[in-house]
Enzyme design. Structure first.
Site, PDB file in Angstrom:
ATOM      1  N   ASP A 125       0.840  -1.214   0.000  1.00 30.33           N
ATOM      2  CA  ASP A 125       0.000   0.000   0.000  1.00 30.33           C
ATOM      3  C   ASP A 125       0.868   1.254   0.000  1.00 30.33           C
ATOM      4  O   ASP A 125       0.547   2.248  -0.653  1.00 30.33           O
ATOM      5  CB  ASP A 125      -0.911   0.017   1.237  1.00 30.33           C
ATOM      6  CG  ASP A 125      -1.944  -1.098   1.195  1.00 30.33           C
ATOM      7  OD1 ASP A 125      -2.286  -1.539   0.081  1.00 30.33           O
ATOM      8  OD2 ASP A 125      -2.391  -1.535   2.266  1.00 30.33           O
ATOM      9  N   LYS A 159      10.004  -0.068  10.022  1.00 25.89           N
ATOM     10  CA  LYS A 159       9.307   0.292  11.270  1.00 25.89           C
ATOM     11  C   LYS A 159       8.130  -0.646  11.512  1.00 25.89           C
ATOM     12  O   LYS A 159       7.548  -1.173  10.564  1.00 25.89           O
ATOM     13  CB  LYS A 159       8.781   1.721  11.173  1.00 25.89           C
ATOM     14  CG  LYS A 159       9.889   2.743  11.098  1.00 25.89           C
ATOM     15  CD  LYS A 159       9.381   4.109  11.560  1.00 25.89           C
ATOM     16  CE  LYS A 159      10.475   5.141  11.463  1.00 25.89           C
ATOM     17  NZ  LYS A 159      10.145   6.230  10.551  1.00 25.89           N
TER      18      LYS A 159
END
Ligand code: ATP
Length: 288
Positions: free
Chosen positions: A236, A268
């Site tokens: 995405d 992350k």
């Protein structure tokens, strides 16, 4: 401008010692909630990449916290309609081995109305792009109405549904897939996605980068080497960042930027929260 008719989900994540068996009642060891949904993740990625994006979506009466999260990411809530079905959500169990079990409830994401869609499309300008995924209702209707108004349509064929792809093939200018979805299309439709009559086919290949097929030409993009911590939302992020740059820029620059954005995102923990902004991506690519 990109108009994203996209899903918004509340992800409810419960840590459990083991995944529950039929009939079992189990206490969770921790709980956290997150903004989720392919649609909103792509909008956040496009917005953080500096793209002009309108997110058109639906939230239920229980969607206040999600609305606050969306605003926190700098997206407007003006075109997020309140509907009277519960907000789309995912109940996610994660056990000690990181195995998971997920129940999805479409809820508000399946409550788009033709009226809402037409209102949004009527204020678009010729040449604007519409972005679609498979987590909302009326996807094929949106594509048809968009094309009838001279808009271009990009479609992220996820979660994969062969019938949905078949319905949309004649209506889209850009098809975005990961390798698994590309293989599923080849199997279900009998052609490699690049052989379909679509202006641009974008295939992401995880660590092995991405390729853009446009009119018989292929642009290859390597991924940027990083230590991946959590790849949830990488696709995405790549697509949102790519679209932000592709709609009024060059395809090769959009690919390179998207690879930088997605590489940073996988370093992350989390999906939306891990999406970097344009300045971070540019600084990262300068030093890569
Ligand atoms: P997800 O379902 O995890 O959101 P996806 O399967 O839709 O992802 P991928 O093809 O896995 O999408 O990844 C999209 C892009 O993200 C890749 O083209 C690549 O640029 C980047 N990417 C993914 N994994 C890594 C990685 N380990 N290291 C660097 N870049 C990565």
């Amino acid at each position: 401008m990109i108009l994203n008719f996209g899903s918004i989900n509340l992800d409810l994540v419960y840590r459990v010692a083991h995944l529950p068996k039929p009939g079992e009642t189990l206490a969770s060891t921790s709980f956290a909630r997150f903004l989720g949904g392919k649609g909103i993740n792509q909008s956040i990625a496009a917005a953080r990449s500096g793209g002009a994006i309108r997110h058109i979506g639906c939230l239920g009466p229980d969607g206040k916290w999600l609305g606050e999260q969306i605003a926190h990411f700098g997206l407007s809530l003006d075109e997020i309609t309140q509907v009277d079905v519960p907000t789309g959500h995912a109940v996610i169990f994660v056990d000690d081995t990181a195995e998971n079990q997920i129940v999805l409830f479409g809820g508000s994401n399946l409550a788009f109305t033709k009226n809402q869609i037409e209102q949004a499309l009527n204020t678009a300008r010729r040449g604007d792009w519409v972005l679609l995924q498979n987590e909302t209702n009326l996807v094929s209707y949106i594509a048809q109405e968009a094309r009838a108004r001279g808009l271009k349509v990009a479609y992220s064929a996820a979660p994969f549904d062969a019938n949905a792809v078949r319905d949309l093939l004649d209506q889209i200018n850009l098809l975005a897939l990961n390798e698994g979805e590309a293989a599923a299309i080849a199997q279900n439709i009998g052609h490699h996605p690049a052989e379909l009559n679509i202006d641009h086919v974008l295939i992401t290949k995880g660590e092995r980068g991405a390729e853009l097929h446009s009119g018989g030409e292929i642009l290859h993009q390597d991924s940027v080497k990083v230590e991946a911590i959590d790849t949830t939302g990488a696709g995405d992020t790549f697509l949102g960042a790519f679209m932000a740059r592709f709609v009024d820029g060059k395809a090769d620059e959009a690919l390179a930027f998207a690879a930088g954005a997605a590489a940073l995102q996988v370093t992350k923990q989390g999906a939306a929260a891990a999406i970097p902004c344009a300045e971070e991506v540019e600084a990262f690519l300068r030093n890569a």
